[in-house]
Design a protein around this motif. Structure first.
Motif, PDB file in Angstrom:
ATOM      1  N   THR A  75       0.844  -1.188   0.000  1.00  0.00           N
ATOM      2  CA  THR A  75       0.000   0.000   0.000  1.00  0.00           C
ATOM      3  C   THR A  75       0.880   1.238   0.000  1.00  0.00           C
ATOM      4  OG1 THR A  75      -1.911  -1.024   1.070  1.00  0.00           O
ATOM      5  CG2 THR A  75      -1.660   1.350   1.348  1.00  0.00           C
ATOM      6  N   LEU A  76       0.606   2.147  -0.932  1.00  0.00           N
ATOM      7  CA  LEU A  76       1.240   3.463  -0.940  1.00  0.00           C
ATOM      8  C   LEU A  76       0.250   4.461  -0.341  1.00  0.00           C
ATOM      9  CD1 LEU A  76       2.844   3.557  -4.520  1.00  0.00           C
ATOM     10  CD2 LEU A  76       3.941   2.962  -2.349  1.00  0.00           C
ATOM     11  N   ARG A  77       0.736   5.281   0.572  1.00  0.00           N
ATOM     12  CA  ARG A  77      -0.133   6.236   1.244  1.00  0.00           C
ATOM     13  C   ARG A  77       0.464   7.633   1.099  1.00  0.00           C
ATOM     14  NH1 ARG A  77      -2.390   3.905   6.659  1.00  0.00           N
ATOM     15  NH2 ARG A  77      -3.544   2.721   5.088  1.00  0.00           N
ATOM     16  N   PHE A  78      -0.287   8.540   0.512  1.00  0.00           N
ATOM     17  CA  PHE A  78       0.129   9.936   0.380  1.00  0.00           C
ATOM     18  C   PHE A  78      -1.121  10.794   0.285  1.00  0.00           C
ATOM     19  CE2 PHE A  78      -0.232   8.200  -3.855  1.00  0.00           C
ATOM     20  CZ  PHE A  78      -0.798   9.216  -4.625  1.00  0.00           C
ATOM     21  N   ASP A  79      -0.965  12.050   0.617  1.00  0.00           N
ATOM     22  CA  ASP A  79      -2.120  12.958   0.695  1.00  0.00           C
ATOM     23  C   ASP A  79      -3.210  12.344   1.570  1.00  0.00           C
ATOM     24  OD1 ASP A  79      -3.499  15.301   0.194  1.00  0.00           O
ATOM     25  OD2 ASP A  79      -4.484  14.504  -1.603  1.00  0.00           O
ATOM     26  N   HIS A  80      -2.783  11.556   2.565  1.00  0.00           N
ATOM     27  CA  HIS A  80      -3.677  10.936   3.551  1.00  0.00           C
ATOM     28  C   HIS A  80      -4.659   9.952   2.917  1.00  0.00           C
ATOM     29  CE1 HIS A  80      -2.121  13.819   6.504  1.00  0.00           C
ATOM     30  NE2 HIS A  80      -2.290  14.745   5.569  1.00  0.00           N
ATOM     31  N   ARG A  81      -4.314   9.420   1.742  1.00  0.00           N
ATOM     32  CA  ARG A  81      -5.151   8.422   1.090  1.00  0.00           C
ATOM     33  C   ARG A  81      -4.305   7.187   0.763  1.00  0.00           C
ATOM     34  NH1 ARG A  81     -10.083  10.313  -0.063  1.00  0.00           N
ATOM     35  NH2 ARG A  81     -10.398  12.567  -0.298  1.00  0.00           N
ATOM     36  N   SER A  82      -4.960   6.033   0.751  1.00  0.00           N
ATOM     37  CA  SER A  82      -4.280   4.756   0.531  1.00  0.00           C
ATOM     38  C   SER A  82      -4.531   4.252  -0.880  1.00  0.00           C
ATOM     39  CB  SER A  82      -4.762   3.719   1.540  1.00  0.00           C
ATOM     40  OG  SER A  82      -4.448   4.114   2.856  1.00  0.00           O
ATOM     41  N   HIS A  83      -3.490   3.629  -1.456  1.00  0.00           N
ATOM     42  CA  HIS A  83      -3.573   3.095  -2.809  1.00  0.00           C
ATOM     43  C   HIS A  83      -2.890   1.731  -2.823  1.00  0.00           C
ATOM     44  CE1 HIS A  83      -4.647   7.180  -4.230  1.00  0.00           C
ATOM     45  NE2 HIS A  83      -3.807   7.551  -3.283  1.00  0.00           N
ATOM     46  N   HIS A  84      -3.658   0.702  -3.155  1.00  0.00           N
ATOM     47  CA  HIS A  84      -3.135  -0.664  -3.153  1.00  0.00           C
ATOM     48  C   HIS A  84      -2.464  -0.977  -4.488  1.00  0.00           C
ATOM     49  CE1 HIS A  84      -2.814  -4.926  -2.385  1.00  0.00           C
ATOM     50  NE2 HIS A  84      -3.555  -5.205  -3.445  1.00  0.00           N
ATOM     51  N   ILE A  85      -1.257  -1.549  -4.436  1.00  0.00           N
ATOM     52  CA  ILE A  85      -0.551  -2.026  -5.619  1.00  0.00           C
ATOM     53  C   ILE A  85      -0.602  -3.550  -5.591  1.00  0.00           C
ATOM     54  CG2 ILE A  85       1.580  -1.982  -6.964  1.00  0.00           C
ATOM     55  CD1 ILE A  85       0.408   0.781  -6.554  1.00  0.00           C
ATOM     56  N   ASP A  86      -1.393  -4.128  -6.478  1.00  0.00           N
ATOM     57  CA  ASP A  86      -1.575  -5.579  -6.512  1.00  0.00           C
ATOM     58  C   ASP A  86      -0.454  -6.196  -7.352  1.00  0.00           C
ATOM     59  OD1 ASP A  86      -2.369  -8.219  -6.809  1.00  0.00           O
ATOM     60  OD2 ASP A  86      -4.498  -7.720  -6.996  1.00  0.00           O
ATOM     61  N   MET A  87       0.642  -6.522  -6.690  1.00  0.00           N
ATOM     62  CA  MET A  87       1.811  -7.016  -7.402  1.00  0.00           C
ATOM     63  C   MET A  87       1.567  -8.369  -8.042  1.00  0.00           C
ATOM     64  SD  MET A  87       4.883  -5.834  -4.834  1.00  0.00           S
ATOM     65  CE  MET A  87       4.305  -6.932  -3.534  1.00  0.00           C
ATOM     66  N   ALA A  88       0.816  -9.224  -7.382  1.00  0.00           N
ATOM     67  CA  ALA A  88       0.549 -10.546  -7.948  1.00  0.00           C
ATOM     68  C   ALA A  88      -0.210 -10.421  -9.263  1.00  0.00           C
ATOM     69  CB  ALA A  88      -0.242 -11.382  -6.948  1.00  0.00           C
ATOM     70  N   ASP A  89      -1.196  -9.554  -9.291  1.00  0.00           N
ATOM     71  CA  ASP A  89      -1.958  -9.347 -10.521  1.00  0.00           C
ATOM     72  C   ASP A  89      -1.089  -8.756 -11.624  1.00  0.00           C
ATOM     73  OD1 ASP A  89      -4.476  -8.942 -12.132  1.00  0.00           O
ATOM     74  OD2 ASP A  89      -3.913  -6.846 -11.850  1.00  0.00           O
ATOM     75  N   LEU A  90      -0.188  -7.851 -11.237  1.00  0.00           N
ATOM     76  CA  LEU A  90       0.632  -7.142 -12.225  1.00  0.00           C
ATOM     77  C   LEU A  90       1.801  -7.971 -12.744  1.00  0.00           C
ATOM     78  CD1 LEU A  90       0.681  -3.772 -10.274  1.00  0.00           C
ATOM     79  CD2 LEU A  90      -0.391  -4.083 -12.516  1.00  0.00           C
ATOM     80  N   THR A  91       2.173  -9.037 -12.034  1.00  0.00           N
ATOM     81  CA  THR A  91       3.380  -9.801 -12.397  1.00  0.00           C
ATOM     82  C   THR A  91       3.100 -11.271 -12.663  1.00  0.00           C
ATOM     83  OG1 THR A  91       3.920 -10.271 -10.079  1.00  0.00           O
ATOM     84  CG2 THR A  91       4.831  -8.245 -11.033  1.00  0.00           C
ATOM     85  N   LEU A 135       5.236  14.110  -5.312  1.00  0.00           N
ATOM     86  CA  LEU A 135       3.820  13.814  -5.105  1.00  0.00           C
ATOM     87  C   LEU A 135       3.119  13.569  -6.443  1.00  0.00           C
ATOM     88  CD1 LEU A 135       2.955  16.370  -2.282  1.00  0.00           C
ATOM     89  CD2 LEU A 135       3.139  13.883  -2.069  1.00  0.00           C
ATOM     90  N   ALA A 136       3.510  14.328  -7.459  1.00  0.00           N
ATOM     91  CA  ALA A 136       2.940  14.109  -8.794  1.00  0.00           C
ATOM     92  C   ALA A 136       3.332  12.737  -9.325  1.00  0.00           C
ATOM     93  CB  ALA A 136       3.402  15.208  -9.750  1.00  0.00           C
ATOM     94  N   GLU A 137       4.566  12.326  -9.025  1.00  0.00           N
ATOM     95  CA  GLU A 137       5.025  10.997  -9.442  1.00  0.00           C
ATOM     96  C   GLU A 137       4.169   9.916  -8.785  1.00  0.00           C
ATOM     97  OE1 GLU A 137       7.283   7.888 -11.122  1.00  0.00           O
ATOM     98  OE2 GLU A 137       7.188  10.018 -11.642  1.00  0.00           O
ATOM     99  N   LEU A 138       3.894  10.064  -7.502  1.00  0.00           N
ATOM    100  CA  LEU A 138       3.048   9.101  -6.802  1.00  0.00           C
ATOM    101  C   LEU A 138       1.639   9.085  -7.386  1.00  0.00           C
ATOM    102  CD1 LEU A 138       4.238   9.760  -3.152  1.00  0.00           C
ATOM    103  CD2 LEU A 138       4.201   7.510  -4.242  1.00  0.00           C
ATOM    104  N   ASP A 139       1.093  10.267  -7.658  1.00  0.00           N
ATOM    105  CA  ASP A 139      -0.249  10.363  -8.207  1.00  0.00           C
ATOM    106  C   ASP A 139      -0.334   9.706  -9.580  1.00  0.00           C
ATOM    107  OD1 ASP A 139      -2.948  11.181  -8.071  1.00  0.00           O
ATOM    108  OD2 ASP A 139      -2.518  12.965  -9.254  1.00  0.00           O
TER     109      ASP A 139
END
Length: 402
Positions: free
Chosen positions: A85-101, A376-380
């Motif tokens: 999970t990446l968290r920035f701007d107080h919001r969470s974003h899940h990176i599903d590595m299994a699905d992506l790889t 932050l733009a890179e994360l977004d």
């Protein structure tokens, strides 16, 4: 400096300096090829097994341990993560590595637990490890008969390990890398302007996977150790005194940096270990001189943000073990001659990924507000682009070894 006449001389095929992940994995890999080795380690067995360090194992390292018959406890006690999970701007974003790889994942299993497993298996197989060795020095590495001078105890008589090759797996401060003439070494280094304050706490998991947080107060990381023990990190000034960080202050910062707008809450518990470490990136080229080959932290350091340290060490010695096996089987030196170049291609990719994760997630006090907004733009962008998420996931779970 003149060397004392050895009282005892031992002979093996490969002398290994250091019983960290690189040295232990190499010994096991060589053993399975019928190649003899002896490990010389400056610390005690209790010392190397009791130094608590986190560990994130790439998919191929887990597969390798299982193929070698060394993964039983890891498979029972490790934590298998299919994403982060990446968290920035107080919001969470899940990176599903299994699905992506295509189903790949990482295993959270502490480095000292890996070492415990490898040491136990090494001793059970009758392999040689000299713990507490002192005055260790690789010698005659330019010729065809290198040797390692050492003492079994600080007051013990001088001894000598004669071998065909020496593997320097003795860490950043060991004697192996300095044995390569300074005029022939190219060392690339940057010291990062921040450190990590790490804690171990007796608490249940707060989240099923790792959380990497970019916050205006600095980076934070939530990891895990076991169902009862969690590991967490805060970005701090590397020169700060841990005495300035009370438990209450640590928890206050962790709550501030990790919690999001969705009412997720961090679970507290008693802190039983805490400390501050600095961060650096380092690469030594070449990784071979004569009959000496350096591997692991002796050759490279990556900041822990990319979770690459142990994995790179294993990659080094897998390449080296294959080259040594070819030499003893056919006399070919092609793999040995190409060892450094082969390893460095992977190392620089790992350095790039670790640099990317570190600069994107940390708050560098030397950067301008413009540069911080770029991160932050890179994360977004990252969390909205499947291509960008795939690139992160491919690097995080581990690039192919072959």
């Amino acid at each position: 400096m003149a060397q004392a006449t050895p009282n005892s001389i031992t002979r093996t095929q490969v002398g290994i300096i250091g019983a960290g992940p690189a040295g232990l994995f190499l010994a096991h890999l060589l053993h399975r090829q019928g190649i003899e080795s002896v490990i010389l380690e400056s610390r005690s067995r209790a010392g190397i097994e009791g130094t608590i360090r986190a560990g994130v194992l790439e998919q191929w390292v887990v597969d390798l341990m299982n193929r070698m018959g060394l993964g039983g406890r890891m498979m029972r006690e490790g934590h298998f993560h299919s994403g982060i999970t990446l968290r920035f701007d107080h919001r969470s974003h899940h990176i599903d590595m299994a699905d992506l790889t295509g189903g790949k994942r990482v295993t959270v299993y502490a480095q000292h637990e890996v070492i415990r497993d490898l040491v136990a298996a090494r001793l059970e197989e009758g392999g040689g490890i000299v713990f507490g060795a002192s005055d260790v020095q690789p010698l005659d590495i330019d010729g065809t008969a290198p040797r390692i001078a050492f003492r079994r105890t600080p007051d013990g008589p001088p001894e000598e390990l004669r071998c065909d090759f020496i593997a320097g797996c003795d860490g950043f401060h060991g004697p192996s890398r300095p044995a390569i003439p300074a005029a022939l070494r190219n060392e690339f280094q940057t010291v990062h302007p921040f450190g990590w304050l790490g804690i171990l706490t007796e608490a249940p998991p707060s989240h099923p996977e790792l959380i990497y947080a970019n916050h205006e107060r600095g980076f934070a990381l939530l990891s895990t150790r076991s169902p009862e023990v969690q590991r967490l990190y805060l970005q701090v000034d590397p020169g700060d005194d841990i005495a300035h960080w009370s438990d209450d202050r640590i928890w206050s910062e962790l709550h501030a940096r990790l919690e999001d707008r969705d009412s997720w809450t961090l679970t507290e518990g008693p802190i039983f270990q805490k400390g501050i470490i600095g961060m650096r990136s380092f690469v030594c080229e070449p990784m071979r001189h004569g009959r000496l080959f350096i591997a692991g932290d002796a050759a490279h350091i990556v900041p822990p943000t990319g979770a690459k340290g142990l994995n790179l060490a294993v990659a080094d010695v897998l390449v080296l073990s294959r080259a040594l096996a070819a030499f003893y089987r056919t006399g070919s030196t092609e793999g040995l001659d190409g060892y450094s170049a082969t390893c460095l291609r992977r190392i620089w990719k790992a350095e790039r990924f670790s640099w990317y994760m570190t600069t994107m997630l940390h708050r560098n006090p030397a950067e301008s507000p413009f540069e911080q907004r770029i991160h932050l733009a890179e994360l977004d962008y990252l969390v909205q682009s499947r291509a960008a998420m795939t690139a992160l996931a491919e690097n995080y779970v581990g690039l192919p070894m072959d």
